[in-house]
Design a protein around this motif. Structure first.
Motif, mmCIF file in Angstrom:
data_model
loop_
_atom_site.group_PDB
_atom_site.id
_atom_site.type_symbol
_atom_site.label_atom_id
_atom_site.label_comp_id
_atom_site.label_asym_id
_atom_site.label_seq_id
_atom_site.Cartn_x
_atom_site.Cartn_y
_atom_site.Cartn_z
ATOM 1 N N THR A 168 -7.566 6.112 10.854
ATOM 2 C CA THR A 168 -6.669 6.576 9.416
ATOM 3 C C THR A 168 -6.392 5.045 9.016
ATOM 4 O O THR A 168 -7.203 4.256 9.148
ATOM 5 C CB THR A 168 -4.978 6.517 10.616
ATOM 6 O OG1 THR A 168 -4.237 7.227 9.517
ATOM 7 C CG2 THR A 168 -4.465 5.715 10.978
ATOM 8 N N SER A 169 -5.226 4.860 8.334
ATOM 9 C CA SER A 169 -5.494 3.475 7.168
ATOM 10 C C SER A 169 -4.936 2.664 8.177
ATOM 11 O O SER A 169 -4.385 2.878 9.421
ATOM 12 C CB SER A 169 -4.476 4.235 6.303
ATOM 13 O OG SER A 169 -2.627 4.055 6.924
ATOM 14 N N ALA A 170 -5.010 1.146 7.722
ATOM 15 C CA ALA A 170 -5.379 0.135 8.479
ATOM 16 C C ALA A 170 -4.061 0.089 9.044
ATOM 17 O O ALA A 170 -3.436 -0.381 10.502
ATOM 18 C CB ALA A 170 -5.368 -1.214 7.959
ATOM 19 N N THR A 171 -2.812 0.477 8.672
ATOM 20 C CA THR A 171 -1.352 0.232 9.626
ATOM 21 C C THR A 171 -0.344 0.986 9.347
ATOM 22 O O THR A 171 0.820 1.211 9.443
ATOM 23 C CB THR A 171 -0.207 -0.755 8.734
ATOM 24 O OG1 THR A 171 -0.500 -0.569 7.113
ATOM 25 C CG2 THR A 171 -0.750 -2.903 8.718
ATOM 26 N N HIS A 172 -1.289 2.282 8.779
ATOM 27 C CA HIS A 172 -0.398 3.140 8.511
ATOM 28 C C HIS A 172 0.295 3.696 7.914
ATOM 29 O O HIS A 172 1.571 4.127 7.781
ATOM 30 C CB HIS A 172 0.018 3.907 10.231
ATOM 31 C CG HIS A 172 0.411 4.853 10.563
ATOM 32 N ND1 HIS A 172 1.373 6.034 10.483
ATOM 33 C CD2 HIS A 172 -0.406 6.631 11.162
ATOM 34 C CE1 HIS A 172 1.235 7.741 11.038
ATOM 35 N NE2 HIS A 172 0.302 6.952 11.664
ATOM 36 N N ALA A 173 0.096 3.071 6.979
ATOM 37 C CA ALA A 173 1.124 3.290 5.325
ATOM 38 C C ALA A 173 0.804 4.757 4.903
ATOM 39 O O ALA A 173 -0.109 5.252 5.093
ATOM 40 C CB ALA A 173 0.183 2.408 4.242
ATOM 41 N N VAL A 174 1.639 5.160 4.377
ATOM 42 C CA VAL A 174 2.006 6.510 3.734
ATOM 43 C C VAL A 174 1.574 6.321 2.392
ATOM 44 O O VAL A 174 2.158 5.564 1.507
ATOM 45 C CB VAL A 174 3.442 6.929 3.906
ATOM 46 C CG1 VAL A 174 3.489 8.954 2.807
ATOM 47 C CG2 VAL A 174 4.189 6.796 4.923
ATOM 48 N N LEU A 175 0.379 6.857 1.986
ATOM 49 C CA LEU A 175 -0.630 6.010 0.907
ATOM 50 C C LEU A 175 0.144 7.020 -0.280
ATOM 51 O O LEU A 175 -0.315 6.030 -1.427
ATOM 52 C CB LEU A 175 -1.728 6.872 1.329
ATOM 53 C CG LEU A 175 -2.752 6.122 2.303
ATOM 54 C CD1 LEU A 175 -4.444 6.700 2.703
ATOM 55 C CD2 LEU A 175 -2.957 4.363 2.412
ATOM 56 N N PRO A 176 0.406 8.202 -0.537
ATOM 57 C CA PRO A 176 1.413 8.571 -2.036
ATOM 58 C C PRO A 176 2.267 7.201 -2.517
ATOM 59 O O PRO A 176 2.407 7.367 -3.581
ATOM 60 C CB PRO A 176 1.946 9.917 -1.572
ATOM 61 C CG PRO A 176 0.678 10.132 -0.427
ATOM 62 C CD PRO A 176 0.753 9.006 1.094
ATOM 63 N N LEU A 177 2.951 7.096 -1.417
ATOM 64 C CA LEU A 177 3.683 6.192 -1.658
ATOM 65 C C LEU A 177 3.073 4.397 -2.471
ATOM 66 O O LEU A 177 3.861 3.720 -3.426
ATOM 67 C CB LEU A 177 4.437 4.988 -0.984
ATOM 68 C CG LEU A 177 5.540 6.356 -0.179
ATOM 69 C CD1 LEU A 177 6.493 5.639 0.984
ATOM 70 C CD2 LEU A 177 6.257 7.329 -1.294
ATOM 71 N N TYR A 178 1.827 4.361 -2.162
ATOM 72 C CA TYR A 178 1.015 3.245 -3.433
ATOM 73 C C TYR A 178 0.349 4.075 -3.879
ATOM 74 O O TYR A 178 -1.338 3.230 -4.070
ATOM 75 C CB TYR A 178 0.633 2.390 -1.955
ATOM 76 C CG TYR A 178 1.351 1.916 -1.163
ATOM 77 C CD1 TYR A 178 2.354 0.799 -1.955
ATOM 78 C CD2 TYR A 178 1.911 2.554 -0.112
ATOM 79 C CE1 TYR A 178 4.032 0.871 -0.776
ATOM 80 C CE2 TYR A 178 2.754 1.823 1.038
ATOM 81 C CZ TYR A 178 3.828 1.342 1.072
ATOM 82 O OH TYR A 178 4.678 0.864 1.171
ATOM 83 N N SER A 179 0.063 4.892 -5.123
ATOM 84 C CA SER A 179 -0.989 5.735 -5.061
ATOM 85 C C SER A 179 -0.472 4.956 -6.334
ATOM 86 O O SER A 179 -2.183 4.847 -7.958
ATOM 87 C CB SER A 179 -0.490 7.246 -5.845
ATOM 88 O OG SER A 179 0.750 7.359 -6.549
ATOM 89 N N GLU A 180 0.055 4.504 -7.192
ATOM 90 C CA GLU A 180 -0.011 3.511 -8.280
ATOM 91 C C GLU A 180 -1.489 2.583 -8.142
ATOM 92 O O GLU A 180 -1.825 1.772 -9.266
ATOM 93 C CB GLU A 180 0.861 2.823 -8.597
ATOM 94 C CG GLU A 180 2.512 4.082 -9.040
ATOM 95 C CD GLU A 180 1.331 4.361 -10.539
ATOM 96 O OE1 GLU A 180 0.888 3.846 -11.378
ATOM 97 O OE2 GLU A 180 0.950 5.401 -10.377
#
Lengths: 265, 528
Positions: free
Chosen positions: B148-160
């Motif tokens: 999964t992503s490096a630190t389990h960030a909820v990716l849609p929150l950083y879509s910008e």
């Protein structure tokens, strides 16, 4: 403005401190004078509540949720504010299909400009529905405007009526002639969908040939959708919806007792 | 009847809770409990199934933070110390319960032997690094491993910020490769968080498939003609599996799910809280705060029972419940298949079950026994079979093309657990960090300055871990979560100040490199 009814209870039944009262007033967008005494502040707040009630803008959230959230006050993450970004930033992000969380940062230059805005001019947020538009703001399908004064805030939750819609937000103010003067523009945001997108035009992809094939196919839908628990938020959206029976995330912080498995002592 | 394919996905993740500057640290117990109650019992399950010549197929995702912790020598040593203490306690319990109820004594004996066996597997068989076990079972063809992503960030929150998305994906994949020797084909989206366009980034990194929650598929465009029972493909040619949400509930549901059987072990009744303080003090947190030891003598008994009123637990009685529940689950799948066959003639339905791994064993103590039985029953069934995603994809000739919708597996299928009035203060800080980093990253820096930027990336990513926001929402270890975010933000700004001023504090740098020893030497130059 939508406001939690528990505030009125606090005023009537409990004995709030002057600091609590000042915070309540601040959250309601009421400007207080330094010299105001407790009873004066209560009076101003009650008048404001009365006004909101008359406008039908008070939502009672008392019987909607039982899940108790821990209370965490806003936290200053960095002691030396000078190190923070001196730039304009307005970010909008979706909480669910209808709620947007917006937060912003003003540069020193913009803050100077804001300070010159007449006191009676509200600082507000506009959302432009720019779904399927090439020239966004000018050709917006619809424009929504918030009511409350955002001057004292750095973040806010907004309810937007349409899901699956693209928005751009702007913070600005209305001048003497009610013209909207934008100060800062947000990112483009696509809201989640909560609608079924039924189409009989289906595209199939052939994995071997990489060719696409369009077919018309009647779609047989008999799924049952759960009624979403509305995020009954006020401006700080403090409550979550009903806890679902399944949950993702944080397997080590799963709290079975918050989900009624027995009684925790 | 067309055969049904069952896809079991276990997502293993813990936030980075390594504290090498402390001899003991309460939150490190999260890892230790997970090893004892979930990861090693899973390995034991693999061994049992292999011994029975059952060709099981499971998909497991390992988060980079968990990989780094399981590979950390100091955590491995700490775990052995922890486990040896628990063994010592279980031996004392064995003696102590001789004068108590018979079932209690039987369970004390069970715990003693169980912990010793876990130590044997952990220390002797896998030389303190249990990642090797999962690697072994992947090589044998039983497991398909993804990350999964490096630190389990909820990716849609950083879509910008494409830079953030790429960084989270890349650091995740590189960490996985460092330990498992290859890149994975599939990707677990943290909290199943998806937004339109994310598939392009995943494709860019050579990935082939990912998973979404049911909302992601049914609210997608257009509606999937096979509902969640067949993978679809996106415009960027990424395959998407969707969770069979309603039927996951049979297992998970805290009201009616299997885990509520009164015969199962009660999570909250632990001798860490029950025994006299003087007796237990050497086995709980050093500060004197009582905590779980993993030795629990009571069963759920009934929802209406107070904790003090719970009856004694008997593992054999629980095992009988496991067999009944596993049988029921498999029967229901066969019945479900029958209905799906009627609805979608010609389709071999794919039923996807995805869980947090730690749910099995840690929260639901009998969960791993249940999994083992389910696997066994499915293996012996003529109608359904376990598959890996790659098995399923290799058999696909034609697939529906569609765009999944923005969604997650949280409340209502969206993001309310990660953005609400209690945790939203996180995001302005993180966005400011990203803005600052973006400005720094494209400039030319010397080696030392590059190291500082690497550290800034690390602090940013650690602050982005979905766990902190979730913990604050769930109200469990809130103080720790808040402190973690504050710490990472504070360090980030300290590092930024060093870069800005040119005044490098070497000792501080050294400390920051040492204290969170992850994502070392990953090249960021092609990301930003």
């Amino acid at each position: 403005m939508i406001i939690d009814k528990k505030l009125s209870r606090l005023l009537e039944n409990e004995e709030p401190s002057i600091q609590e009262l000042r915070n309540i007033a601040k959250n309601m967008g009421i400007k207080l004078k330094r010299s105001m005494r407790k009873k004066d502040i209560i009076k101003v707040i009650k008048n404001k509540l009365l006004q909101l009630k008359e406008e039908g803008l008070i939502t009672d959230t008392t019987n909607q949720l039982s899940y108790q959230m821990p209370k965490i006050s806003r936290i200053d993450l960095v002691e030396n504010k000078n190190e923070l970004l001196n730039e304009n930033l307005l970010v909008i992000t979706s909480v669910n299909a209808n709620w947007i969380f917006a937060f912003w940062n003003f540069s020193k230059e913009l803050l100077k400009k804001i300070n010159k805005i007449p006191e009676n001019a509200k600082m507000i947020m506009r959302f432009y529905d720019i779904t399927n538009k090439d020239f966004p703001i000018d050709e917006a399908n619809r424009i929504y405007e918030s009511i409350n004064d955002l001057r004292e805030y750095k973040s806010y939750y907004f309810f937007v009526p349409s899901s699956n819609t693209e928005y751009i937000g702007e913070i600005g103010y209305l001048d003497y002639d009610k013209n909207f003067i934008p100060l800062i523009r947000s990112n483009k945001l696509k809201m989640p969908s909560d609608n079924l997108n039924i189409s009989e035009n289906i595209i199939f992809y052939d994995v071997k040939t990489s060719k696409k094939k369009k077919i018309r196919k009647k779609v047989n839908i008999n799924i049952i959708e759960k009624i979403p628990s509305i995020a009954n938020g006020n401006m700080t959206l403090p409550q979550l919806g009903d806890r679902p029976p399944i949950s993702g995330g944080g397997s080590f912080v799963w709290n079975l007792y918050s989900l009624n498995r027995g009684i925790k002592k | 009847m067309n055969k049904g394919k069952i896809l079991f996905v276990l997502h293993s993740h813990l936030p980075y809770v390594r504290h090498p500057d402390y001899e003991e640290f309460m939150e490190e117990r999260w890892l230790f409990e997970a090893i004892t109650e979930t990861y090693v019992p899973l390995i034991r399950m693999f061994k049992n199934l292999e011994r029975k010549e059952i060709d099981f197929k499971l998909t497991m995702s390992f988060s980079p933070t968990l990989i780094e912790m399981l590979n950390s020598i100091d955590l491995q040593e700490k775990y052995i110390r922890y486990l040896k203490k628990i063994i010592e306690l279980s031996e004392k319990e064995y003696e102590k319960t001789k004068d108590e109820e018979l079932i209690k004594h039987k369970m004390a004996d069970y715990y003693k032997n169980n912990f010793k066996e876990i130590l044997e597997i952990f220390e002797k068989e896998y030389n303190k690094n249990i990642l090797n076990a999962f690697k072994e079972y992947e090589e044998k063809g039983y497991l398909e491993l993804i990350t999964t992503s490096a630190t389990h960030a909820v990716l849609p929150l950083y879509s910008e910020y494409p830079e953030v998305i790429k960084m989270q994906i890349k650091y995740g994949l590189e960490t996985f490769k460092k330990f498992f020797g290859h890149y994975p084909k599939g990707f677990w989206l943290p909290e199943m968080g998806y937004y339109e366009g994310l598939d392009n980034y995943l494709k860019e990194f050579g990935l082939e498939y990912f998973f979404v929650e049911k909302e992601g598929l049914i609210y997608g465009n257009p509606y999937p003609i096979y509902d969640v029972y067949n993978p679809v493909i996106t415009n960027s040619k990424m395959f998407v599996f969707s969770r069979d949400k309603e039927n996951n509930i049979e297992i998970f549901d805290t009201e009616s799910g299997y885990l509520n059987d009164p015969r199962y072990r009660e999570f909250y009744r632990d001798i860490g809280f029950d025994r006299d303080y003087e007796y237990i003090k050497d086995y709980i947190d050093k500060s004197g705060v009582r905590c779980n030891t993993g030795i629990k003598y009571h069963k759920i008994t009934g929802k209406d029972k107070e904790l003090y009123d719970k009856l004694l637990y008997d593992i054999d009685e629980a095992y009988a419940a496991v067999k009944e529940d596993a049988d029921d689950f498999v029967q229901k799948r066969v019945n479900q298949l029958r209905k799906l066959n009627e609805k979608y003639p010609g389709l071999n339905p794919v039923m996807t079950y995805a869980f947090d791994t730690e749910f099995f064993g840690h929260w639901w103590y009998e969960g791993i026994m249940f999994l083992e039985k389910v696997i066994e029953y499915v293996y012996n069934s003529n109608n359904i079979e376990l598959k890996h995603p790659q098995n399923i994809l290799s058999e696909i000739e034609e697939v529906q093309m569609m765009t999944p919708a923005k969604s997650s597996w949280g409340i209502n299928g969206f993001f309310e657990e990660w953005i609400n009035g209690n945790n939203d203060w996180i995001y302005p800080a993180i966005y400011e960090m990203v803005e600052i980093l973006k400005k720094k990253i494209n400039k030319k820096w010397n080696e030392q300055e590059k190291n500082i930027i690497l550290l800034m990336i690390k602090e940013l990513m650690l602050a982005q871990s979905s766990d902190w926001a979730f913990i604050i929402s769930s109200g469990t270890t809130v103080e720790y979560a808040v402190n973690r975010i504050k710490t990472h933000v504070k360090r980030f700004f300290e590092l930024n100040a060093m870069l800005e001023s040119g005044k490098i504090e070497k000792n501080k740098l050294k400390y920051y490199m040492w204290v969170d020893k992850i994502f070392d030497n990953i090249d960021y130059s092609d990301i930003m």
